[in-house]
Every structure is written in C-alpha cells, then in structure tokens.
Motif scaffolding. Structure first.
Motif, PDB file in Angstrom:
ATOM      1  N   ASP A 198       0.827  -1.213   0.000  1.00 53.23           N
ATOM      2  CA  ASP A 198       0.000   0.000   0.000  1.00 53.23           C
ATOM      3  C   ASP A 198       0.859   1.260   0.000  1.00 53.23           C
ATOM      4  O   ASP A 198       0.451   2.288  -0.558  1.00 53.23           O
ATOM      5  CB  ASP A 198      -0.942   0.000   1.213  1.00 53.23           C
ATOM      6  N   LEU A 199       2.034   1.197   0.629  1.00 50.91           N
ATOM      7  CA  LEU A 199       2.942   2.346   0.598  1.00 50.91           C
ATOM      8  C   LEU A 199       3.412   2.602  -0.836  1.00 50.91           C
ATOM      9  O   LEU A 199       3.404   3.736  -1.313  1.00 50.91           O
ATOM     10  CB  LEU A 199       4.148   2.093   1.509  1.00 50.91           C
ATOM     11  N   LEU A 200       3.789   1.530  -1.518  1.00 50.60           N
ATOM     12  CA  LEU A 200       4.234   1.658  -2.912  1.00 50.60           C
ATOM     13  C   LEU A 200       3.107   2.164  -3.810  1.00 50.60           C
ATOM     14  O   LEU A 200       3.353   2.884  -4.784  1.00 50.60           O
ATOM     15  CB  LEU A 200       4.741   0.304  -3.419  1.00 50.60           C
ATOM     16  N   GLY A 201       1.872   1.802  -3.460  1.00 45.29           N
ATOM     17  CA  GLY A 201       0.722   2.235  -4.250  1.00 45.29           C
ATOM     18  C   GLY A 201       0.199   3.607  -3.880  1.00 45.29           C
ATOM     19  O   GLY A 201      -0.732   4.108  -4.509  1.00 45.29           O
ATOM     20  N   GLY A 202       0.782   4.213  -2.831  1.00 44.24           N
ATOM     21  CA  GLY A 202       0.364   5.554  -2.433  1.00 44.24           C
ATOM     22  C   GLY A 202      -0.858   5.610  -1.544  1.00 44.24           C
ATOM     23  O   GLY A 202      -1.385   6.698  -1.278  1.00 44.24           O
ATOM     24  N   GLN A 203      -1.326   4.435  -1.046  1.00 46.87           N
ATOM     25  CA  GLN A 203      -2.516   4.438  -0.181  1.00 46.87           C
ATOM     26  C   GLN A 203      -2.206   4.942   1.241  1.00 46.87           C
ATOM     27  O   GLN A 203      -3.093   5.432   1.933  1.00 46.87           O
ATOM     28  CB  GLN A 203      -3.120   3.029  -0.087  1.00 46.87           C
ATOM     29  N   ILE A 204      -0.963   4.792   1.685  1.00 50.35           N
ATOM     30  CA  ILE A 204      -0.541   5.291   2.992  1.00 50.35           C
ATOM     31  C   ILE A 204       0.763   6.071   2.807  1.00 50.35           C
ATOM     32  O   ILE A 204       1.437   5.949   1.779  1.00 50.35           O
ATOM     33  CB  ILE A 204      -0.352   4.161   4.029  1.00 50.35           C
ATOM     34  N   ASP A 205       1.124   6.857   3.824  1.00 54.22           N
ATOM     35  CA  ASP A 205       2.275   7.762   3.705  1.00 54.22           C
ATOM     36  C   ASP A 205       3.569   7.179   4.280  1.00 54.22           C
ATOM     37  O   ASP A 205       4.652   7.449   3.757  1.00 54.22           O
ATOM     38  CB  ASP A 205       1.975   9.079   4.430  1.00 54.22           C
ATOM     39  N   LEU A 206       3.438   6.420   5.364  1.00 58.32           N
ATOM     40  CA  LEU A 206       4.615   5.950   6.100  1.00 58.32           C
ATOM     41  C   LEU A 206       4.433   4.502   6.521  1.00 58.32           C
ATOM     42  O   LEU A 206       3.304   4.025   6.654  1.00 58.32           O
ATOM     43  CB  LEU A 206       4.827   6.797   7.365  1.00 58.32           C
ATOM     44  N   VAL A 207       5.543   3.815   6.745  1.00 52.42           N
ATOM     45  CA  VAL A 207       5.500   2.450   7.273  1.00 52.42           C
ATOM     46  C   VAL A 207       6.682   2.254   8.219  1.00 52.42           C
ATOM     47  O   VAL A 207       7.795   2.729   7.937  1.00 52.42           O
ATOM     48  CB  VAL A 207       5.569   1.395   6.145  1.00 52.42           C
ATOM     49  N   ILE A 208       6.426   1.578   9.321  1.00 49.93           N
ATOM     50  CA  ILE A 208       7.509   1.093  10.182  1.00 49.93           C
ATOM     51  C   ILE A 208       7.671  -0.380   9.865  1.00 49.93           C
ATOM     52  O   ILE A 208       6.722  -1.158   9.962  1.00 49.93           O
ATOM     53  CB  ILE A 208       7.193   1.290  11.672  1.00 49.93           C
ATOM     54  N   SER A 209       8.875  -0.766   9.461  1.00 47.16           N
ATOM     55  CA  SER A 209       9.126  -2.135   9.015  1.00 47.16           C
ATOM     56  C   SER A 209      10.482  -2.617   9.518  1.00 47.16           C
ATOM     57  O   SER A 209      11.347  -1.815   9.880  1.00 47.16           O
ATOM     58  CB  SER A 209       9.098  -2.189   7.485  1.00 47.16           C
ATOM     59  N   VAL A 210      10.667  -3.930   9.521  1.00 50.70           N
ATOM     60  CA  VAL A 210      12.013  -4.444   9.769  1.00 50.70           C
ATOM     61  C   VAL A 210      12.893  -4.010   8.606  1.00 50.70           C
ATOM     62  O   VAL A 210      12.454  -3.986   7.450  1.00 50.70           O
ATOM     63  CB  VAL A 210      12.030  -5.988   9.919  1.00 50.70           C
ATOM     64  N   LEU A 211      14.129  -3.636   8.901  1.00 48.51           N
ATOM     65  CA  LEU A 211      15.018  -3.110   7.869  1.00 48.51           C
ATOM     66  C   LEU A 211      15.234  -4.083   6.707  1.00 48.51           C
ATOM     67  O   LEU A 211      15.149  -3.665   5.538  1.00 48.51           O
ATOM     68  CB  LEU A 211      16.360  -2.711   8.490  1.00 48.51           C
ATOM     69  N   PRO A 212      15.481  -5.385   6.960  1.00 46.18           N
ATOM     70  CA  PRO A 212      15.679  -6.291   5.824  1.00 46.18           C
ATOM     71  C   PRO A 212      14.473  -6.355   4.884  1.00 46.18           C
ATOM     72  O   PRO A 212      14.623  -6.637   3.695  1.00 46.18           O
ATOM     73  CB  PRO A 212      15.920  -7.651   6.496  1.00 46.18           C
ATOM     74  N   GLY A 213      13.274  -6.063   5.414  1.00 48.01           N
ATOM     75  CA  GLY A 213      12.067  -6.141   4.602  1.00 48.01           C
ATOM     76  C   GLY A 213      11.893  -4.989   3.627  1.00 48.01           C
ATOM     77  O   GLY A 213      11.090  -5.078   2.693  1.00 48.01           O
ATOM     78  N   VAL A 214      12.618  -3.873   3.837  1.00 51.30           N
ATOM     79  CA  VAL A 214      12.457  -2.705   2.957  1.00 51.30           C
ATOM     80  C   VAL A 214      13.768  -2.248   2.319  1.00 51.30           C
ATOM     81  O   VAL A 214      13.767  -1.334   1.495  1.00 51.30           O
ATOM     82  CB  VAL A 214      11.839  -1.504   3.718  1.00 51.30           C
TER      83      VAL A 214
END
Length: 328
Positions: A198-214
């Motif tokens: 959804d972040l890549l699609g522009g549906q949300i502005d921010l994400v908190i993720s594990v570093l290896p995942g992004v």
C-alpha cells in the motif's frame, strides 16, 4: 525406646535426602546436555525469526555437543510457544527462541496471554534486527526533520502503516509520536508485506518495518528511507541514518532482539553451559558476517544476569509506551 530410634532414623534419612538434592542438581548441570535440545520458535517456518533460530541452532549445536531441534509453534502472537516453554521441565532441554514481541510485548498487550517476561529464565541475547521508518517517494520529505515539520503543519493527516494495533511496530509508532510531539493516523495491517504494498501504491504515507524487509526498495529508490530505529547505524547498511541522529527523535530506539530463555528456576549450571556455548557463537567472525549480509546486527555477549536485567528494562519501556496504545 524402639519408637524413638525409628523416629531418629527417619529424621536422619530425611536429612540425607534433603542434602542430596543440591548434589543431584549440580550433577545434572555438570553432565548437561546428554540428549537433543529443542528450540521452540513462536513463528512459522521460513520467516526471519525462524531463519535466525535455525542458523543459531546449527552453530550452537556444534559448540554444545548435542543436536538442537527447531519446533515452530505460532499462534496468539507468540503466547502459545511461550506457554509451552514455561510449562516444560526446567532442565534445559526445552527452550524458547524468543523475541521482543513474544517475550515482552505480547504479555503487556494481551493480559490473556497468561505470563510475563519475568516468568522466564533469561539466558542469552543472540541478535537484533533493526527497524526502519520509510515514506512513499512522492510524499515530499527526504529526511526525518522534514517529516516532523510536515506533520506539525498538517496534524492528524499523515498515515502510518503498522502490523496490528498492539504490535512492536505500533509501540514504536507511539514512541516516535511521543518524542516528536506529532500526531499520525495509525493504519493496522495483518502483515508487513501488505503495508509495503500500500505504501508503494500511495494508499498510505509511512511504514515502520524491519530493515531487511524494505532495504531492497530503499536502495532501488522505490521508497524513501527516513531513519533506522536503532541506537547506531546498521552494520549492513551504514549509509542509512538513525532516527536518533534527528533532534526530534533523539533517544528513540525500537529493535527486534532475539534471545534464548527457559522455564523458571533452571539450574545455574545449565544456564551457564548454554550461555558460554552461545558466547562462542556470538564471537565467531564467520557467523557474524553471514548474519550481517541479510541485515541482522551482531550483539555483544551478555551473561544470564545481564540479559535478565536487559529484559526487565525492555519490559519497563514497553509498559510505559502501552499507555498510548489501544490494547485490544
């Protein structure tokens, strides 16, 4: 007279038995381990936590001299695995390969979990996986300072994806907002990959993720890195800033750490055996470099006493943050 002699004999036998138990416990610790050990992992096979558990188990097996079997037992945000270990015999043959989530966050977020971090025998910390704050590329911010400025200009309008209302990511979101005095809209997801989509699609502005995942998306320019939520830069990606380098987020750290724990009241001789064998793994340069390649951060060796204190400090930190969460 015969009755008195029998009573004295019974007392003598009871005394002998009483003093024999510490010797038996000591002997068990000296001989440990004499059969395979089980790591109960509160995650499904194939994930990051399972990968670390299997990698560490393989190395620890060589150092301790017995096979280590990995048993995946997901469910209830790690509570099922934790409860199984806490019910086990405290002989060192059933251990939890736990993380921040199942050892600390789950029992705080869900009282029905039925346990607390202090119920375990904490043995050794074995690694950390950094978390990161990323933004969609067209949001118009390229660093944490710009994010804080935008959030203050438009309070309550920026959205942040997190995995669940009471997950480690949700706790991290509270820490970030509390430190910088900004107001973000939390959007819960069942998994991190859905939030990134959804972040890549522009549906949300921010994400908190594990570093290896992004990290792949960051390096390819698909998402904008704002900062790593660790107290120091990642060994694997030293070019990425920490959020703590920003005045607004100074002192904010949230990492997924992993550690080995067992049921309460494990013999000290057994915990020492496990801990010292783990120390050899943590000081193995080849192993450390192998884990760094996939984004994990090596950790300095902690004694069981030091790890116990660390877990207690983490528990206190997340209990404080829980006051800003809707725990459901």
């Amino acid at each position: 007279m015969q009755i008195q002699r029998r009573l004295k004999l019974c007392a003598l036998l009871s005394s002998c038995l009483l003093f024999s138990f510490p010797a038996l416990t000591s002997a068990q610790g000296t001989n440990y381990p004499i059969r395979p050990i089980t790591f109960v992992v509160p995650n499904a096979a194939g994930g990051a936590a399972d990968n670390l558990a299997r990698s560490f188990a393989e190395e620890l097996s060589r150092k301790i001299g017995q096979p280590i079997v990995v048993e995946n037992l997901g469910g209830a945000s790690g509570a099922l695995a934790a409860q199984k270990v806490l019910r086990a015999n405290p002989d060192g043959y059933t251990l939890l390969f736990g993380t921040t989530s199942d050892m600390v966050v789950t029992p705080i977020a869900n009282k029905a979990a039925g346990y607390a971090s202090k119920d375990f025998t904490s043995i050794v910390k074995v690694g950390t996986t950094p978390m990161a704050l990323v933004a969609r590329t067209n949001l118009g911010v390229s660093n944490a300072e710009q994010l804080v400025a935008m959030a203050k200009q438009k309070p309550g309008t920026l959205s942040m994806g997190v995995t669940g209302n009471a997950s480690l990511q949700a706790f991290a979101a509270v820490a970030l907002q509390r430190a910088s005095k900004i107001d973000l809209i939390g959007v819960p997801y069942k998994g991190g990959s859905a939030a990134i989509t959804d972040l890549l699609g522009g549906q949300i502005d921010l994400v908190i993720s594990v570093l290896p995942g992004v990290l792949g998306q960051v390096r390819s320019g698909k998402v904008q890195m704002l900062g790593v939520l660790s107290d120091k830069r990642s060994q694997y990606a030293p070019e990425l800033p920490t959020l703590g380098e920003t005045l607004a987020f100074k002192g904010v750290t949230t990492e997924i750490w992993a550690g080995i724990a067992g049921p309460a009241n494990m013999p000290e001789a057994v915990t020492d055996k496990i801990s010292k064998a783990a120390k050899l793994v943590l000081e193995d340069t080849q192993y450390v470099q192998q884990r760094a390649k996939i984004g994990d951060t090596s950790v300095p060796y902690m004694t069981p006493a030091a790890f116990t204190r660390f877990v207690a400090e983490e528990d206190a930190k997340y209990r404080d943050l829980a006051t800003g969460l809707k725990l459901e």
